[in-house]
Design an enzyme around this catalytic site. Structure first.
Site, short mmCIF file in Angstrom:
data_model
loop_
_atom_site.label_atom_id
_atom_site.label_comp_id
_atom_site.label_asym_id
_atom_site.label_seq_id
_atom_site.Cartn_x
_atom_site.Cartn_y
_atom_site.Cartn_z
N ALA A 1 0.76 -1.35 -0.17
CA ALA A 1 -0.06 0.00 0.02
C ALA A 1 0.98 1.18 0.12
O ALA A 1 0.55 2.33 -0.82
CB ALA A 1 -0.91 -0.15 1.34
N ALA A 2 1.88 1.11 0.80
CA ALA A 2 2.89 2.26 0.69
C ALA A 2 4.20 2.11 1.41
O ALA A 2 4.30 0.86 2.11
CB ALA A 2 2.28 3.59 1.84
N MET A 3 5.15 2.64 1.26
CA MET A 3 6.33 2.55 1.89
C MET A 3 7.01 3.86 2.47
O MET A 3 7.02 4.84 1.73
CB MET A 3 7.54 1.90 0.80
N GLU A 4 7.53 3.66 3.67
CA GLU A 4 7.88 4.98 4.48
C GLU A 4 9.30 5.42 4.44
O GLU A 4 9.69 6.09 5.36
CB GLU A 4 7.72 4.30 6.01
N ASN A 5 9.66 5.26 3.21
CA ASN A 5 11.11 6.00 2.99
C ASN A 5 11.34 7.24 3.34
O ASN A 5 10.43 8.18 3.42
CB ASN A 5 11.33 5.95 1.45
N HIS B 1 0.19 5.66 9.06
CA HIS B 1 1.19 4.64 9.40
C HIS B 1 2.35 5.04 9.01
O HIS B 1 3.41 4.92 9.59
CB HIS B 1 0.64 3.46 8.71
N GLU B 2 2.41 5.60 7.60
CA GLU B 2 3.72 5.94 7.06
C GLU B 2 4.25 7.06 8.02
O GLU B 2 5.74 6.90 7.98
CB GLU B 2 3.70 6.37 5.49
N HIS C 1 6.11 5.76 10.95
CA HIS C 1 7.47 5.28 10.48
C HIS C 1 8.65 6.24 10.55
O HIS C 1 9.87 5.74 10.60
CB HIS C 1 7.36 4.46 9.17
ZN LIG Z 1 4.73 0.02 7.93
#
Ligand SMILES: [Zn+2]
Length: 1035
Positions: free
Chosen positions: A415-419, A451-452, A455
């Site tokens: 769904a997503a990535m927290e870079n 959420h992201e 992180h």
């Molecule tokens: Zn996560």
């Protein structure tokens, strides 16, 4: 990283069709074929188009070959020059041989060498001999050579990376030069670092600050551990620092990992973008690096690309250097200390909108230009600004970077990535058109962003030491989805209420299987690492953190987190670091609990306990509390045969209260740590009832003696408000699941939900709906299904009448709508329509007909998915074609998704088959959506066997497509199999596993256990349930 989540299940459409509806279906045949009729259906591709596409492909291929050749020549030239300069630094140049400076690294076949690269020359005999000698040496020492170990050897540490990339978007290749500054901890002749699927042109090692180079004896890839090995002529010396330079090139892949490409269509033209997904182990596909979270270093990145594109990375651009030939190099500022897995970059021609937080952080949302113009990113941008402010205040640690970019991409494995500073989201999880989005969609978008952002602190600023504790970062981010959403929408009570159904109840389903696993799981091999990103890590992690926050007290918990982040910022931490900090925080307020001792039992043991409270057979207000491990199928083989279920023990913070008809006592906490304990409950009256796990803050189930269950049912019927909303939901979920596992008679849960006709709160309805869902799926193909159906309809009828349908709310802001009320109404409509309430069916059909005849969609946003699905299931093929056509023509991602899912609701097996076959065509259905199509067809009783057959036939294709993004694969396996429930299907599953060719082994063992439990339930309890239902309906 946020996994794809479906917050709510699709309405369980029943196979039942009441007579009137048959008429309705026939009636709808008479619909005039409007202007849409012609456009509907799979549009045949004209030959011309075919040829054009073909020509374009051939041309593209030729161009890429040419370009590859050019790149290779440039690279060869570069490496020649490089060798010269390296040789100069190394003293007088020597005759070129295998020893001097290493050229193209040997890459074993199948290690993913980019096509078109020249095959490496045959190795000289000398090197081969050397290698053999070396291997013998390791064997004599009875040690694995450093490159063969599952973890990188610890003698080197990267301090800083300079990474210069050139992205060639016209042929999807890139070249790179990485300079790594290394610190030596133990002397060694080997440099072992991760590198995978790339072609290495040249390698040089130089002693930092000094002119002298260290001669490279040889280099090689070791694909089993995805490393690249540089063997030196002499040892690197301790506490000195060296520079490792590697020049390489690779493909911008067409799969969703590493540095990959994807595309979208703008004004009829296909446009490409390239973006990274490094978590957990894919940075090594984009540059040679020490790809384990513990190796934090600083990074300075430069990206050279055509000026028609822009580039992004974790940090802002410091300078851009334009070249005359239309290329530009962006030099990004240096990052703080960070791990490789949340490093990121992108090359695209997106546009953006921007905002700035109070503390000066520049937040931008980048997306395709048409979406930005429509304002689809504005919602995400606005909440991001508020959320950064929220987290800065909650954690008392400022956001660490000068900027945060949110990048909306059409394709992404998660769904997503927290870079850090450049978080990437799949469009469906960040773009939102307020005029056509439901509350549910808004909630999904909101929570992924919350959420992201969490992180950026939990994960990016403080990083787990190793992947076994991935739940530390994922559990926190998942828990904070609810806390952060409460900050944005204070009335929604997410942490206190919605958390229960969406997290706690959901994960207890999974963790109640004997084939579950502990939340902290040992991982070594890179191939195992994907496996740890599952709902156990996310949801159990979050549920344990919530339990901890509750028994610590929220303010002490918050203080502890502030300390933890402050102490470990820019570093790594393991779970014990967290436990110690939290224990200290408790001590400061005068409480002494050894948090590590308590939490180790919850994180290192799999599963969870069921507490049984026996109150009625004792005197002197003494109750007996016992604990045992909860499992759905007590016949299931334990995963760890060395310990039976009896040896599982937990320290359980059990909160307990006593009540009578009008009043409930304040709760007391009892720490239960033995198999069985006696406790005195002072205020326990004769007619009073007991309630355990107040507000369901604990991660366990509670069972009672039947007398107590009856008292609780009476209480709910007479005056349910004495018991809190969360506990009402908790009682429903516990009762259904205890009955499913055989701990409780089948009628108890069905008796509990009788009070729902008076229930005005959303959560208990939602809990009931979710708990009924698997039961419905167990029964939906049985001949007595209509008895069950009828019973549920009776419970729903009066509330359905009371609430009615929402008005068309096209012009009303979502956020203003009363969330609780709208969600309750939605839930009741969903139950009514899916169990066959006639009025509900008619209403849905009328709305669909109106849409078709007027070509204006006036269906209220919040119930669109229900109406579409009901319409498709009841009305004829024309409606299916209409929805199919709308699916193609709509550009709003939220709408697209529910239209696609509605198509799976049909009871026409031909249409379902057609849809399944189309789902694998990436031009029609996005890769990540194909899984949902297959799963949703499996949920439809008319399509279950079709999806199951399709899955087995296409397994090779599916496994190749999703194999590496393991989470998708496990979602697919469980989605297709979880409702199989006959002996025959169980046999088919076992036979399939015997014959298939590997992949997703863990998912399959879970699938077998689930289906076995389903079959067992059918055998043992189905008749008991029908018997009671028959009796109950005749009264
Ligand atoms: Zn996560």
């Amino acid at each position: 990283m946020a996994l794809e989540e479906k917050r709510e299940k699709r309405p369980p459409v029943t196979p039942m069709m009441i007579e009137e509806e048959a008429a309705l279906r026939n009636g709808s045949r008479g619909l005039t074929p409007g202007p849409w009729a012609e456009a509907a259906g799979p549009r045949p591709r004209t030959t011309e188009r075919h040829i054009a596409v073909h020509k374009r492909l051939v041309l593209g291929f030729a161009v890429s070959i040419l370009a590859l050749l050019a790149v290779t020549m440039i690279a060869v030239l570069l490496s020649v020059r490089f060798e010269e300069c390296g040789a100069a630094a190394d003293g007088p140049p020597r005759a070129s041989g295998n020893g001097s400076l290493s050229g193209a690294a040997r890459q074993p076949p199948g290690a993913g060498q980019p096509p078109g690269q020249p095959e490496e020359e045959a190795r000289g005999g000398e090197a081969a001999e050397e290698e053999e000698e070396e291997e013998e040496e390791w064997q004599r020492r009875q040690e694995l050579p450093p490159w063969a170990r599952p973890r990188l050897p610890r003698h080197l540490r990267p301090l800083h990376y300079n990474l210069m990339l050139s992205a060639f978007m016209e042929n999807f290749t890139f070249s790179g030069e990485v300079n790594v500054q290394l610190e030596v901890r133990n002397a060694s002749r080997y440099i072992v670092l991760h590198a995978h699927r790339m072609h290495i042109e040249a390698v040089r090692v130089a002693e930092d600050k000094l002119a002298g180079g260290v001669r490279v004896a040889r280099t090689f890839f070791y694909p089993q551990t995805q490393v690249f090995v540089v063997v030196l002529n002499r040892s690197l010396e301790v506490q000195r620092s060296y520079n490792l330079k590697i020049i390489y090139n690779a493909l911008i892949e067409n799969e969703l990992l590493g540095f990959f490409r994807s595309s979208y269509v703008l004004h009829g033209e296909r446009r490409f973008l390239a973006v990274t997904q490094f978590s957990p182990t894919h940075a090594r596909k984009a540059f040679p690096c020490f790809d384990e979270p513990i190796y934090k270093a600083t990074f300075k990145i430069s990206i050279r690309h055509q000026a028609t594109y822009l580039s992004l990375s974790n940090m802002p651009v410091e300078t851009s250097v334009f070249e005359e030939d239309g290329w530009v190099t962006d030099h990004f500022s240096q990052t703080p200390l960070m791990s490789t897995y949340y490093l990121a970059w992108a090359v695209c021609n997106f546009t953006y909108r921007e905002t700035v937080t109070k503390s000066g952080v520049v937040v931008r949302l980048y997306a395709r230009p048409d979406a930005i113009r429509r304002g689809s990113g504005d919602y995400a941008l606005n909440i991001t600004r508020s959320l950064i402010e929220f987290y800065e205040d909650y954690f008392k640690v400022p956001y660490s970077l000068p900027k945060l970019d949110l990048l909306a991409v059409p394709k992404h494995p998660y769904a997503a990535m927290e870079n850090w500073g450049l978080s990437v989201f799949v469009e469906q999880r960040i773009l939102l058109d307020p005029s056509i989005s439901s509350i549910l969609y808004l909630l999904d978008v909101t929570m992924v962003i919350v959420h992201e952002l969490c992180h950026q602190w939990f994960g990016d600023l403080v990083t787990p030491v190793w992947w076994e504790d991935v739940w530390l970062k994922e559990g926190f981010a998942h828990y904070f989805e609810f806390v952060g959403t409460d900050y944005l929408y204070p009335g929604w009570n997410m942490e206190k209420q919605r958390f229960l159904t969406d997290v706690l109840h959901e994960v207890m389903l999974l963790d109640g299987l004997a084939s579950s696993h502990p939340v902290s799981q040992e991982v070594q091999q890179a191939t195992d690492i994907d496996r740890v990103f599952d709902w156990i890590a996310y949801k159990k992690g979050a549920a344990l953190i919530r339990m901890l926050a509750n028994f610590m007290g929220h303010s002490v918990f918050q203080m502890g987190l502030q300390d933890y982040l402050t102490i470990h910022k820019y570093g790594n931490a393991a779970r014990n670091d967290l436990w110690n900090t939290l224990s200290k925080a408790l001590k400061r307020v005068g409480k002494s609990v050894n948090i590590q001792e308590v939490m180790d039992q919850w994180t290192l043991q799999m599963g969870y306990p069921v507490i049984t409270i026996l109150g009625n057979e004792t005197t002197d207000n003494i109750i007996v509390i016992s604990q045992e491990r909860f499992v759905y199928d007590s016949d299931a083989k334990p995963k760890d045969p060395s310990r039976g279920d009896n040896s599982y023990l937990w320290q359980i913070p059990l909160t307990i209260a006593v009540g009578n008809t009008s009043h409930i006592s304040s709760e007391a906490i009892i720490w239960v740590s033995n198999k069985s304990e006696h406790h005195r409950i002072p205020a326990f009256e004769e007619a009073g009832w007991l309630l355990g796990n107040i507000n369901q803050t604990g991660y366990f189930r509670v069972n009672y003696d039947i007398r107590n269950w009856r008292l609780l049912i009476n209480q709910l019927t007479r005056n349910h408000e004495v018991i809190s909303v969360s506990n009402r939901a908790g009682l429903i979920d516990d009762a259904f699941n205890l009955a499913r596992a055989g701990y409780l008679p089948q009628n108890i849960p069905l008796e509990i939900i009788r009070y729902l006709s008076e229930e005005k709160d959303f959560l208990p309805w939602h809990a009931a709906s979710r708990a009924l869902y698997p039961l419905d799926k167990l029964l939906d193909r049985t001949e007595n299904y209509n008895i069950f159906n009828e019973y549920i309809l009776r419970q729903v009828a009066s509330m359905y009448l009371k609430l009615g349908w929402p008005m068309n709310n096209l012009n009303k802001s979502l956020v203003q709508a009363s969330y609780q009320h709208e969600e309750l109404r939605r839930e009741v409509i969903m139950l009514a329509c899916s169990f066959g309430n006639k009025h509900c069916h008619q209403q849905a059909a009328t709305l669909i007909s109106d849409w078709i005849s007027s070509n204006r969609n006036r269906i209220p946003l919040n119930v669109r998915d229900i109406v579409y699905c009901t319409g498709v299931s009841l009305m004829d093929e024309d409606v299916w074609e209409f929805i199919w056509m709308k699916f193609h023509s709509t550009t709003a991602v939220s709408e697209k998704k529910i239209l696609l899912e509605a198509l799976t609701c049909s009871d026409d097996r031909n249409l379902l088959n057609r849809l399944l076959n189309l789902s694998l065509n990436s031009e029609v259905v996005l890769d990540q959506d194909a899984i949902d199509v297959i799963i949703h067809v499996a949920r439809n009783p008319h399509g279950r066997d079709l999806a199951w057959k399709f899955f087995r036939e296409k397994w090779k294709i599916l496994n190749a497509r999703y194999g590496e993004a393991l989470f998708m694969n496990s979602k697919l396996v469980s989605g297709v199999t979880e409702f199989l429930n006959t002996e025959g299907e169980l046999r088919e599953l076992k036979n399939f596993i015997k014959s298939y060719e590997g992949g997703a082994a863990v998912s399959f063992s879970r699938a077998v256990e689930t289906v076995e439990a389903n079959v067992r339930w059918q055998r043992l309890y189905k008749e008991e349930l029908f018997h009671w239902l028959r009796k109950s309906l005749t009264h």
